[in-house]
Design a protein around this motif. Structure first.
Motif, PDB file in Angstrom:
ATOM      1  N   ASN A 247      62.083  44.078  46.301  1.00 47.12           N
ATOM      2  CA  ASN A 247      62.246  45.512  46.035  1.00 47.12           C
ATOM      3  C   ASN A 247      61.692  45.873  44.667  1.00 47.12           C
ATOM      4  N   SER A 248      61.941  44.993  43.728  1.00 48.87           N
ATOM      5  CA  SER A 248      61.502  45.254  42.368  1.00 48.87           C
ATOM      6  C   SER A 248      59.971  45.323  42.293  1.00 48.87           C
TER       7      SER A 248
ATOM      8  N   ARG B 243      58.803  48.569  43.846  1.00 51.84           N
ATOM      9  CA  ARG B 243      59.000  49.735  42.972  1.00 51.84           C
ATOM     10  C   ARG B 243      57.829  49.915  42.013  1.00 51.84           C
TER      11      ARG B 243
ATOM     12  N   GLN C  13      55.017  51.311  43.975  1.00 53.13           N
ATOM     13  CA  GLN C  13      55.250  52.718  44.344  1.00 53.13           C
ATOM     14  C   GLN C  13      55.050  53.661  43.163  1.00 53.13           C
ATOM     15  N   ASP C  14      55.537  53.269  41.999  1.00 56.16           N
ATOM     16  CA  ASP C  14      55.423  54.152  40.836  1.00 56.16           C
ATOM     17  C   ASP C  14      53.993  54.254  40.337  1.00 56.16           C
TER      18      ASP C  14
ATOM     19  N   ASN D 168      57.100  61.045  41.493  1.00 56.56           N
ATOM     20  CA  ASN D 168      57.719  60.314  40.388  1.00 56.56           C
ATOM     21  C   ASN D 168      58.739  61.182  39.645  1.00 56.56           C
TER      22      ASN D 168
ATOM     23  N   LYS E  21      61.776  61.852  42.005  1.00 57.04           N
ATOM     24  CA  LYS E  21      62.561  60.628  42.156  1.00 57.04           C
ATOM     25  C   LYS E  21      63.491  60.449  40.955  1.00 57.04           C
TER      26      LYS E  21
ATOM     27  N   GLU F 177      67.502  60.375  40.964  1.00 53.50           N
ATOM     28  CA  GLU F 177      68.186  59.200  40.404  1.00 53.50           C
ATOM     29  C   GLU F 177      69.120  59.575  39.253  1.00 53.50           C
TER      30      GLU F 177
ATOM     31  N   LYS G 241      66.597  48.189  37.862  1.00 48.66           N
ATOM     32  CA  LYS G 241      66.300  49.187  38.898  1.00 48.66           C
ATOM     33  C   LYS G 241      65.145  50.105  38.496  1.00 48.66           C
TER      34      LYS G 241
ATOM     35  N   THR H  31      61.212  50.802  36.480  1.00 45.56           N
ATOM     36  CA  THR H  31      59.938  50.179  36.112  1.00 45.56           C
ATOM     37  C   THR H  31      59.452  50.723  34.766  1.00 45.56           C
TER      38      THR H  31
END
Ligand code: ADP
Ligand code: MG
Length: 229
Positions: free
Chosen positions: A61-62, A65, A68-69, A131, A134, A138, A187, A189
Motif C-alpha cells: 500500500n505504501s 501511495r 498515486q501521488d 491530491n 484527498k 484525510e 500513511k 508520502t
C-alpha cells in the motif's frame, strides 16, 4: 541557449526527483519481498502468517501511495494545450474522490461557475485536484464538510477548496509543498502537495492557503481563463 539551459535544469530536477521516488518505492517493495520469503516457511503458525501478510499488504500500500501521488504527473503526455472545461473536470474529480469521502463521512458541497475554460492538460489538472481533495478528506477522519467552488473574477478563474478538518499550524502551512514533508507518518508520502505546486505552476496558476488549527483549511487557486460566456 537560455532555453537549452532551462531544459537541462528541468531534466536534472526530474532525474533527482526520479531517484528520490524510486527510493521511496523500492524500500517498501524490498520489505514486502523479505516478508514473502519468510512466509515460504512451512512451519509458521497461523498467527505469524497473518502478521506477515498484513505487513506485506501495508508495505505494498505504501508503494502504491507514492505512485498515486506522483505518477500521473510524471507521465509524459502529448496534449499540452487542451481547453479544459473546469466545471466538468471538477465533476469528474469529485466522482473519483466520492467513495473516499463517504468512508470518512465527509459531505461534499459544490458551487460552480456556469462555465469556464482554462488551458492545460486534463490529466495534470486532475492529479492536482485529486491530491488536494484527498488531503482535505484525510484531514477530516471524523467527518466534516468539503466545499468546492469556482468563480470568475475578471480574467481569472478561482477555485476554492475548503475543509472543516484538523487545520495546520503556521509552520506546517509554510512547509506545504516541500518534498517528502508529511505529518501522516507511514500513511503519508509528502509528495502530494509538491506535485500540486508543480502542476499549478505548469498551468500558469497560483495557489495559496489559509488554515486554522482545529477549524479547517482553505486552498485558493487562480488560473488565467481562455474564454468565458
Ligand atoms: P501527505 O498527504 O502524503 O502527508 P502531502 O504533500 O499531500 O503529503 O501533504 C503534506 C502535509 O500537508 C500533510 O501531511 C498535512 O500535514 C498537510 N496538509 C495538506 N493538506 C491539508 C489539509 N487540507 N488539512 C490539513 N493539513 C493538510
Ligand atoms: Mg496527500
Amino acid at each position: 541557449m537560455k532555453q537549452q539551459l532551462i531544459k537541462a535544469e528541468k531534466l536534472k530536477a526530474v532525474e533527482q526527483m526520479g531517484a528520490a521516488i524510486s527510493h521511496e518505492i523500492r524500500n517498501p517493495l524490498t520489505a514486502a519481498s523479505g516478508f514473502v520469503q519468510l512466509l515460504q516457511d512451512n512451519h509458521l503458525t497461523r498467527q505469524k502468517q497473518r502478521e506477515y501478510l498484513s505487513i506485506v499488504k501495508e508495505e505494498l500500500n505504501s508503494a502504491e501511495r507514492v505512485i498515486q501521488d506522483y505518477l500521473t504527473f510524471a507521465k509524459p503526455s502529448f496534449v499540452t494545450n487542451e481547453e479544459l472545461n473546469v466545471k466538468s473536470e471538477l465533476r469528474q474529480i469529485i466522482k473519483i474522490i466520492q467513495p473516499m469521502a463517504n468512508q470518512n463521512s465527509v459531505e461534499i458541497l459544490t458551487d460552480f461557475a456556469v462555465i469556464g475554460f482554462i488551458k492545460g492538460e486534463s490529466q495534470k489538472f486532475r492529479q492536482c485536484f485529486i491530491n488536494v481533495l484527498k488531503n482535505a478528506v484525510e484531514s477530516m477522519p471524523n467527518g466534516g464538510q468539503l466545499f468546492i467552488s469556482s468563480e470568475f473574477s475578471q480574467d481569472y478563474l478561482t477555485i476554492k477548496v475548503k475543509d472543516t478538518g484538523v487545520g495546520m499550524t503556521k509552520e506546517q502551512l509554510d512547509r506545504l509543498g516541500e518534498p517528502f514533508y508529511s505529518t501522516k507518518g507511514s500513511k503519508g508520502t509528502g509528495l502530494g502537495m509538491m506535485v500540486v505546486h508543480s502542476i499549478v505552476r505548469a498551468l500558469d496558476g497560483t495557489i495559496w492557503a489559509e488554515s486554522e488549527l482545529g477549524i479547517g483549511t482553505t486552498f485558493y487557486f487562480e488560473f488565467p481563463t481562455i474564454k468565458h460566456l
